[in-house]
Design a protein around this motif. Structure first.
Motif, short mmCIF file in Angstrom:
data_model
loop_
_atom_site.label_atom_id
_atom_site.label_comp_id
_atom_site.label_asym_id
_atom_site.label_seq_id
_atom_site.Cartn_x
_atom_site.Cartn_y
_atom_site.Cartn_z
N TYR A 48 -8.28 -8.48 10.99
CA TYR A 48 -8.95 -9.58 11.72
C TYR A 48 -8.29 -10.89 11.19
O TYR A 48 -7.81 -10.75 10.17
N SER A 49 -8.62 -11.97 11.69
CA SER A 49 -8.15 -13.37 10.91
C SER A 49 -9.53 -14.23 11.06
O SER A 49 -10.54 -14.06 12.26
N GLN A 50 -9.70 -15.16 9.99
CA GLN A 50 -10.79 -15.99 10.29
C GLN A 50 -10.27 -17.20 9.48
O GLN A 50 -9.55 -17.02 8.35
N TYR A 51 -10.60 -18.42 10.10
CA TYR A 51 -9.96 -19.52 9.37
C TYR A 51 -8.58 -19.74 9.19
O TYR A 51 -8.26 -20.16 8.07
N GLY A 52 -7.91 -19.22 10.11
CA GLY A 52 -6.40 -18.93 10.03
C GLY A 52 -5.92 -18.01 8.92
O GLY A 52 -4.77 -18.27 8.83
N HIS A 53 -6.63 -17.23 8.34
CA HIS A 53 -5.97 -16.38 7.46
C HIS A 53 -6.19 -14.83 7.90
O HIS A 53 -7.17 -14.63 8.51
N ASN A 54 -5.13 -14.51 7.84
CA ASN A 54 -4.95 -12.71 8.71
C ASN A 54 -5.46 -11.87 7.27
O ASN A 54 -4.87 -11.86 6.23
N ILE A 55 -6.45 -11.22 7.69
CA ILE A 55 -6.98 -10.32 6.48
C ILE A 55 -6.88 -8.94 7.05
O ILE A 55 -7.29 -8.25 8.07
N ILE A 56 -6.27 -7.83 6.44
CA ILE A 56 -6.16 -6.52 6.39
C ILE A 56 -6.95 -5.86 5.51
O ILE A 56 -7.06 -6.17 4.10
N THR A 57 -7.79 -5.08 5.80
CA THR A 57 -8.80 -4.54 5.01
C THR A 57 -9.42 -3.28 5.00
O THR A 57 -9.06 -2.60 6.40
N HIS A 58 -10.02 -2.49 4.44
CA HIS A 58 -10.84 -1.19 4.53
C HIS A 58 -11.93 -1.15 3.28
O HIS A 58 -11.57 -1.45 2.37
N THR A 59 -12.83 -0.41 3.81
CA THR A 59 -14.01 -0.20 2.75
C THR A 59 -13.99 1.48 2.59
O THR A 59 -13.50 2.04 3.52
N GLY A 60 -14.62 1.90 1.53
CA GLY A 60 -14.82 3.23 1.18
C GLY A 60 -16.19 3.43 0.71
O GLY A 60 -16.51 2.60 -0.03
N GLY A 61 -16.83 4.49 1.30
CA GLY A 61 -18.13 4.96 0.69
C GLY A 61 -18.37 6.24 0.45
O GLY A 61 -17.88 7.07 1.35
N LEU A 62 -18.73 6.74 -0.75
CA LEU A 62 -19.21 8.23 -0.94
C LEU A 62 -20.57 8.41 -1.51
O LEU A 62 -20.84 7.02 -2.01
N PRO A 63 -21.07 9.21 -1.43
CA PRO A 63 -22.51 9.04 -2.37
C PRO A 63 -22.00 8.87 -3.75
O PRO A 63 -21.33 9.37 -4.53
N GLY A 64 -22.59 7.60 -4.23
CA GLY A 64 -22.60 7.16 -5.55
C GLY A 64 -21.34 6.39 -5.71
O GLY A 64 -21.20 5.79 -6.83
N PHE A 65 -20.37 6.00 -4.79
CA PHE A 65 -19.59 5.00 -5.04
C PHE A 65 -19.02 4.27 -3.79
O PHE A 65 -19.25 4.85 -2.55
N SER A 66 -18.68 3.26 -3.98
CA SER A 66 -18.17 2.16 -2.76
C SER A 66 -17.07 1.28 -3.19
O SER A 66 -16.89 1.08 -4.38
N SER A 67 -16.30 1.00 -2.27
CA SER A 67 -15.08 0.17 -2.62
C SER A 67 -14.60 -0.58 -1.66
O SER A 67 -15.02 -0.31 -0.39
N LYS A 68 -13.63 -1.70 -1.77
CA LYS A 68 -13.24 -2.46 -0.71
C LYS A 68 -12.09 -2.83 -1.18
O LYS A 68 -11.70 -3.31 -2.12
N VAL A 69 -10.79 -2.91 -0.40
CA VAL A 69 -9.60 -3.49 -0.41
C VAL A 69 -9.19 -4.41 0.57
O VAL A 69 -9.26 -3.99 1.81
N ASP A 70 -8.64 -5.66 0.21
CA ASP A 70 -8.38 -6.58 1.32
C ASP A 70 -6.94 -7.15 0.72
O ASP A 70 -6.76 -7.25 -0.55
N PHE A 71 -6.09 -7.46 1.89
CA PHE A 71 -4.94 -8.11 1.53
C PHE A 71 -4.60 -9.08 2.49
O PHE A 71 -4.72 -8.58 3.72
N LEU A 72 -3.93 -10.20 2.14
CA LEU A 72 -3.53 -11.30 3.07
C LEU A 72 -2.18 -11.38 2.78
O LEU A 72 -1.73 -12.28 1.89
N ARG A 73 -1.27 -10.79 3.35
CA ARG A 73 0.07 -10.99 3.23
C ARG A 73 0.62 -12.53 3.19
O ARG A 73 1.39 -12.77 2.46
N ASP A 74 0.05 -13.02 4.48
CA ASP A 74 0.62 -14.63 4.54
C ASP A 74 0.40 -15.60 3.46
O ASP A 74 0.97 -16.38 3.19
#
Length: 590
Positions: free
Chosen positions: A352-378
């Protein structure tokens, strides 16, 4: 790893901040300093004030430990670790290993794209099935053609028409039935059980997150590469990127001395949910362990269009990179604000994009762990956040927001990196029962129940006298001793991958609220007091029992899992058997 894993639309439960926390300064990695390209002339993101603000979010959220990697627009990498990775107080560093949950899907999608490129370039080591439509293996290949004899859904049209792109962008029409797989299942078992799972929509009608389709992707890779998914990803992604500690093996991670322990959002330590014996089942959907150091290498490759910046070697072929990072399906079709775009989903990535910044993202969740990865190539910006606590959307979003604000100098503007969240209903869904108002004693519902494609179960009530029931009830009574039961209940063992027990509490007219849980009657780790874990707390489930006409004989029950929408099946069905997400037939009494 379900829809929660994309947006982590989970309740935020207050948890006590850990005591004896280390200083807020990050612990920098000693294992691989080659990744650090810090330039004294470039503005640092992880200033002392920034590091203090990260630690403040961590402590307020009850997170025991977190690690972060930031790839700056100038190509420099900053790494940090905060808090603890063990009950003994070992500090988190940027070398600490965490499960990354559904952030693993991007690796699976990339691996499948690499394999497709092998076939397109004549580097394949296996042959495709005879009669494959079009004679090629790509994102538009029909699943029935690449898995002849194994792929079958209840919807015949979807069976015939579904493509690899359809199923991995979550528009298969199939629900996220994470309660279906058993711990002993193989990926092929999961695929063959799909013919028993009732769809919630038609093919391509609506986005519905589905982990099982990434299990299917792992089976495709092992079938047509001659290697297991674990071996293929290691040889084609981990090793070329010098991701030396990233692994699917809990044993290897533990032997390294860098593995983090895991905690629930209520502060209880729990064992790892995935072991080396079971990782093959869920590896494609969420089985990777990694560190901030190694995730920075992965993100730098993504920011460079799938090409490793050190070796200049193409890791992810351009066709795979563009397909996986581009929106193939619409998740949220209407912008929530004038500054925000719609939200799409590719192959293991949301965009998605917000304020003109294109964001590629995913989150991850398992019992006891969580993560998030974002990258804005532009913008040349990348972020990885790894934590050792149950999924917490607010905390992960706050952490990545802080990086965005600092790196892009957004000032006082609202958060640029928050995907809009469709909240799942929190209350017990109200159902008007279709069966007669039988009002039976709870013991009438006990017995053995079965459904094709799902584990069978034996329902016990507090008065059940079989040895198996008495043992189970004793465990449950230890865990639930603090609760004053005002309603009758049933409990059963469950051999599913994610949960080991089921509890049903009577509501009215044959309706039971239902929890899929795992009991820890003797605690875990240093704390020996009993507790339970609900892996999917935001999915409300109702069991509705049906009795034989004009009798008190129970014939079975239907499960209705509420995920924020009413299915066409529920709208059109007449009986519980027709409308339920899953129908369990009563096989016998106790």
């Amino acid at each position: 790893m379900r829809i929660l894993d994309i947006l982590l639309s989970l309740r935020l439960w207050a948890a006590p901040s850990p005591t004896n926390t280390p200083a807020s300064s990050p612990q920098y990695a000693a294992a691989d300093q080659s990744i650090l390209h810090l330039n004294a002339d470039v503005r640092e993101i992880m200033t002392p004030e920034f590091r203090a603000s990260i630690d403040s979010v961590r402590q307020k959220s009850g997170i025991h430990g977190l690690a972060m990697a930031v790839i700056r627009p100038d190509g420099g990498v900053e790494l940090g670790g905060w808090g603890e990775r063990s009950e003994e107080g070992d500090p988190v560093t940027s070398d600490t290993l965490f499960y990354i949950g559904s952030c693993s899907k991007a690796f699976t999608g990339a691996a499948l794209g690499i394999l497709m490129d092998d076939f397109a370039s004549g580097r394949n080591v296996t042959s495709l099935p005879p009669g494959l439509t079009g004679g090629s293996f790509d994102w538009h290949t029909k699943v029935k053609d690449i898995l002849p004899g194994d792929w079958e859904l209840l919807d015949g049209w979807a069976t015939d028409k579904a493509t690899i792109r359809d199923i991995l962008s979550h528009v298969s029409g199939m629900p996220s039935q994470d309660m279906s797989p058993s711990s002993s299942d193989s990926p092929l078992d999961v695929i063959r059980h799909m013919r028993y799972i009732r769809p919630v929509f038609e093919l391509r009608e609506k986005f519905v997150y589905n982990n099982q389709m990434y299990v299917l992707a792992s089976h495709l890779i092992s079938t047509y590469s001659g290697l297991s998914l674990l071996e293929f990803v290691r040889e084609r992604i981990f090793m070329p990127l010098n991701m030396t500690v990233t692994t699917y093996s809990l044993h290897s991670a533990t032997e390294s001395g860098e593995m983090s322990q895991a905690w629930t959002s209520s502060g209880r330590r729990i064992p790892p949910w995935i072991t080396d014996d079971t990782v093959g089942l869920v590896a494609g959907a969420g089985g990777i362990l990694s560190s901030a150091v190694d995730m920075a290498k992965w993100i730098r490759c993504l920011l460079n269009g799938g090409v490793d910046i050190i070796s200049n070697r193409t890791i992810i072929p351009l066709s795979a990179y563009t397909t996986s990072t581009a929106a193939q399906a619409i998740y949220i079709g209407s912008p929530r604000s004038p500054d925000q775009s719609i939200v799409g989903y590719g192959i293991g990535w949301a965009q998605y994009s917000q304020y003109g910044h294109n964001i590629i993202t995913h989150t991850g969740g398992l019992p006891g762990f969580s993560s998030k990865v974002d990258f804005l190539r532009d913008d040349g910006l990348g972020i990885a956040v790894l934590t050792n606590m149950d999924p917490n959307s607010d905390a992960l979003n706050q952490l990545t927001d802080k990086v965005m604000d600092e790196a892009l100098m957004l000032g006082s503007r609202a958060s640029p990196c928050r995907i809009p969240e469709d909240k799942v209903p929190q209350s017990i869904p109200q159902r008007a029962p279709d069966s007669n108002n039988h009002g039976l004693p709870v013991e009438n519902y006990t017995g053995y129940y079965a459904s094709p494609g799902y584990p069978s179960l034996m329902l016990c009530d507090p008065s059940s006298s079989t040895e198996r029931c008495k043992s189970l009830l004793a465990q449950y009574s230890r865990v639930d001793s603090a609760k004053n039961h005002t309603k009758p209940y049933l409990i059963a063992e469950w051999t599913g991958f994610w949960n080991k027990h089921v509890r049903l509490e009577y509501q009215a007219n044959g309706l039971f609220s239902t929890e899929f849980i795992t009991l820890f009657p003797y605690g875990y780790g240093a704390d020996k007091t009993p507790f339970m874990v609900d892996v999917f707390p935001d999915i409300n489930t109702i069991a509705e029992f049906v009795v034989q006409d004009n009798s008190v004989e129970v014939v079975g029950f239907g499960l209705f899992r509420t995920e924020g929408f009413e299915t066409e099946r529920e709208k059109r069905g007449r009986s519980v058997q027709e409308k339920a997400d899953v129908w369990f037939t009563k096989v016998s009494g106790l």
